[in-house]
Design a protein around this motif. Sequence first.
Motif, PDB file in Angstrom:
ATOM      1  N   ALA A 166       0.822  -1.213   0.000  1.00 30.16           N
ATOM      2  CA  ALA A 166       0.000   0.000   0.000  1.00 30.16           C
ATOM      3  C   ALA A 166       0.855   1.261   0.000  1.00 30.16           C
ATOM      4  CB  ALA A 166      -0.940  -0.003   1.208  1.00 30.16           C
ATOM      5  N   ARG A 167       2.085   1.164   0.445  1.00 31.42           N
ATOM      6  CA  ARG A 167       2.974   2.339   0.459  1.00 31.42           C
ATOM      7  C   ARG A 167       3.716   2.543  -0.857  1.00 31.42           C
ATOM      8  NH1 ARG A 167       3.642   0.648   6.034  1.00 31.42           N
ATOM      9  NH2 ARG A 167       5.335  -0.742   5.432  1.00 31.42           N
ATOM     10  N   THR A 168       3.615   1.590  -1.785  1.00 34.57           N
ATOM     11  CA  THR A 168       4.285   1.732  -3.076  1.00 34.57           C
ATOM     12  C   THR A 168       3.428   2.614  -3.985  1.00 34.57           C
ATOM     13  OG1 THR A 168       3.203  -0.187  -4.084  1.00 34.57           O
ATOM     14  CG2 THR A 168       5.262  -0.596  -2.867  1.00 34.57           C
ATOM     15  N   PRO A 169       4.012   3.179  -5.031  1.00 32.10           N
ATOM     16  CA  PRO A 169       3.216   3.997  -5.959  1.00 32.10           C
ATOM     17  C   PRO A 169       2.029   3.230  -6.563  1.00 32.10           C
ATOM     18  CG  PRO A 169       5.540   4.334  -6.370  1.00 32.10           C
ATOM     19  CD  PRO A 169       5.440   3.218  -5.369  1.00 32.10           C
ATOM     20  N   LEU A 210      -3.861   2.084  -6.696  1.00 31.56           N
ATOM     21  CA  LEU A 210      -4.970   1.146  -6.557  1.00 31.56           C
ATOM     22  C   LEU A 210      -5.899   1.542  -5.414  1.00 31.56           C
ATOM     23  CD1 LEU A 210      -3.202  -2.268  -7.220  1.00 31.56           C
ATOM     24  CD2 LEU A 210      -4.816  -1.074  -8.692  1.00 31.56           C
ATOM     25  N   THR A 211      -5.332   2.098  -4.348  1.00 31.17           N
ATOM     26  CA  THR A 211      -6.145   2.562  -3.231  1.00 31.17           C
ATOM     27  C   THR A 211      -7.049   3.701  -3.672  1.00 31.17           C
ATOM     28  OG1 THR A 211      -4.433   1.912  -1.678  1.00 31.17           O
ATOM     29  CG2 THR A 211      -6.063   3.473  -0.884  1.00 31.17           C
ATOM     30  N   ARG A 212      -6.494   4.637  -4.448  1.00 28.39           N
ATOM     31  CA  ARG A 212      -7.321   5.747  -4.960  1.00 28.39           C
ATOM     32  C   ARG A 212      -8.438   5.229  -5.859  1.00 28.39           C
ATOM     33  NH1 ARG A 212      -2.308   8.278  -5.765  1.00 28.39           N
ATOM     34  NH2 ARG A 212      -2.427   7.753  -7.982  1.00 28.39           N
ATOM     35  N   GLN A 213      -8.123   4.267  -6.727  1.00 26.11           N
ATOM     36  CA  GLN A 213      -9.135   3.697  -7.611  1.00 26.11           C
ATOM     37  C   GLN A 213     -10.242   3.010  -6.811  1.00 26.11           C
ATOM     38  OE1 GLN A 213      -7.086   1.066 -10.278  1.00 26.11           O
ATOM     39  NE2 GLN A 213      -6.344   2.714 -11.585  1.00 26.11           N
ATOM     40  N   ALA A 214      -9.869   2.283  -5.778  1.00 28.21           N
ATOM     41  CA  ALA A 214     -10.853   1.581  -4.959  1.00 28.21           C
ATOM     42  C   ALA A 214     -11.754   2.570  -4.224  1.00 28.21           C
ATOM     43  CB  ALA A 214     -10.147   0.665  -3.961  1.00 28.21           C
ATOM     44  N   LYS A 215     -11.172   3.635  -3.700  1.00 33.18           N
ATOM     45  CA  LYS A 215     -11.977   4.648  -3.005  1.00 33.18           C
ATOM     46  C   LYS A 215     -12.945   5.317  -3.973  1.00 33.18           C
ATOM     47  CE  LYS A 215      -8.786   5.723   0.706  1.00 33.18           C
ATOM     48  NZ  LYS A 215      -7.914   6.729   1.309  1.00 33.18           N
ATOM     49  N   ARG A 216     -12.478   5.607  -5.194  1.00 33.56           N
ATOM     50  CA  ARG A 216     -13.337   6.234  -6.191  1.00 33.56           C
ATOM     51  C   ARG A 216     -14.484   5.294  -6.564  1.00 33.56           C
ATOM     52  NH1 ARG A 216     -10.276   6.652 -10.890  1.00 33.56           N
ATOM     53  NH2 ARG A 216      -8.699   7.521  -9.534  1.00 33.56           N
ATOM     54  N   ALA A 217     -14.183   4.016  -6.745  1.00 39.02           N
ATOM     55  CA  ALA A 217     -15.219   3.043  -7.103  1.00 39.02           C
ATOM     56  C   ALA A 217     -16.214   2.857  -5.956  1.00 39.02           C
ATOM     57  CB  ALA A 217     -14.591   1.713  -7.476  1.00 39.02           C
TER      58      ALA A 217
END
Length: 52
Positions: free
Chosen positions: A12-15, A20-27
Amino acid sequence: MPGILSKIAMFARTPQGRRLTRQAKRAASDPRKRAQAKQALSRLRGRGQGRH
């Protein structure tokens, strides 16, 4: 040897993990995508398609 949770935290700390975290939050904030995910989980758990 790191456990699964620490491996996930390191990823989760890698680019790529941050992206992927941003994409999941957006979805997750999109009601249509949320409904699709809920339906998919129901199918995986065996509650979809008439299986009880």
